[in-house]
Design an enzyme around this catalytic site. Structure first.
Site, short mmCIF file in Angstrom:
data_model
loop_
_atom_site.label_atom_id
_atom_site.label_comp_id
_atom_site.label_asym_id
_atom_site.label_seq_id
_atom_site.Cartn_x
_atom_site.Cartn_y
_atom_site.Cartn_z
N GLY A 96 -2.91 -3.07 0.05
CA GLY A 96 -4.14 -3.68 0.57
C GLY A 96 -3.87 -4.51 1.81
O GLY A 96 -4.74 -4.66 2.67
N GLU A 103 7.30 -3.05 1.35
CA GLU A 103 7.27 -3.53 -0.04
C GLU A 103 8.05 -2.58 -0.95
O GLU A 103 8.81 -3.01 -1.82
CB GLU A 103 5.82 -3.65 -0.52
CG GLU A 103 5.07 -4.78 0.19
CD GLU A 103 3.58 -4.83 -0.12
OE1 GLU A 103 2.98 -5.88 0.11
OE2 GLU A 103 3.02 -3.82 -0.57
C1 5RP Z 1 0.03 -5.95 0.48
C2 5RP Z 1 -0.07 -5.78 -0.98
C3 5RP Z 1 -0.54 -6.94 -1.79
O1 5RP Z 1 0.42 -7.22 -2.76
C4 5RP Z 1 -1.83 -6.60 -2.45
O2 5RP Z 1 -2.76 -6.20 -1.45
C5 5RP Z 1 -2.40 -7.77 -3.24
O3 5RP Z 1 -2.83 -8.76 -2.36
P1 5RP Z 1 -3.39 -10.15 -2.85
O4 5RP Z 1 -2.26 -10.90 -3.47
O5 5RP Z 1 -3.88 -10.80 -1.58
O6 5RP Z 1 -4.51 -9.89 -3.82
O7 5RP Z 1 0.21 -4.74 -1.53
O8 5RP Z 1 0.35 -4.76 1.14
#
Ligand code: 5RP
Length: 219
Positions: A96, A103
């Site tokens: 996201g 990651e």
């Molecule tokens: C980023 C990610 C994040 O871990 C994922 O989007 C969750 O985000 P948040 O902690 O803001 O809810 O995969 O690439």
């Protein structure tokens, strides 16, 4: 509790999963940001990290915490990161925040992957959250057509270039009944850098914060 308070609670619980004086992999996103801030104030023994994004690296350095190049780091004790969705087997959708490739690399370089999230992220079947796919720019249309063949509705994420100089396609309306098979299939498409399914290498521990505290799910 607000969603943000739950993220802080999950991040706080993750501090206990970090071995003393260890080298820690750091994720990306709002939950990981809380973890970085808590690490800085509550774990003075942790001085060296590897970050999964330029944004997390900048936040760590802002706290005076060293950020190593992964190539100089070897194996990390633990990787702590959030997720967009998790099933009960700790298979995840991530990306996201567009940091999915780094990651996945840092998770793969870590002995343990601790995922931190608020309890809205736990789902029965992955796929309500649009599945992020990082693609080489020239393969954007090719990969989009392949996603349609898989039954999804691809949408280019507007105005986003990843830390690796690539694009993100978000694939809507997939019902992911076999996450390992789908991860393998999408990763084989020429031009795909990484799909945001973390199923072949799921999390080892999920710390899920709700109104009644933090629940632990492990594999
Ligand atoms: C980023 C990610 C994040 O871990 C994922 O989007 C969750 O985000 P948040 O902690 O803001 O809810 O995969 O690439």
């Amino acid at each position: 509790m607000t969603p943000d308070e739950k993220k802080i609670a999950a991040a706080q619980a993750a501090l206990k999963e970090v071995p003393e004086d260890s080298l820690v992999g750091i994720g990306t996103g709002s939950t990981a940001n809380h973890f970085i801030d808590l690490l800085a104030t509550q774990r003075p023994d942790i001085r060296q990290t590897v970050a999964s994004s330029d944004a997390s690296a900048a936040r760590l350095r802002g706290h005076g915490i060293e950020v190593l190049d992964l190539n100089a780091a070897g194996t990390l004790a633990v990787y702590v990161d959030g997720a967009d969705e998790s099933d009960k087997h700790l298979r995840l959708i991530k990306g996201g925040g567009a940091a999915l490739t780094r990651e996945k690399i840092v998770a793969a370089a870590s002995t343990r992957f601790v995922c931190i999230a608020d309890n809205s992220k736990l789902v029965d079947t992955l796929g309500a959250f649009p599945l992020p796919v990082e693609v080489i720019p020239m393969a954007r249309s090719l990969v989009g057509r392949a996603m349609v063949k898989l039954g999804g509705d691809p949408a280019l994420r507007e105005d986003v270039i990843t830390d690796n100089g690539n694009l993100i396609i978000d694939v809507h309306n997939l019902t992911i009944t076999d996450p390992v098979a789908m991860e393998t299939e999408i990763n084989q498409i020429p031009g795909v850098v990484t799909v945001g399914l973390f199923a072949s290498r799921p999390a080892d521990l999920l710390l899920l914060a709700g109104d009644d505290g933090v629940t632990q799910l492990s594999r």
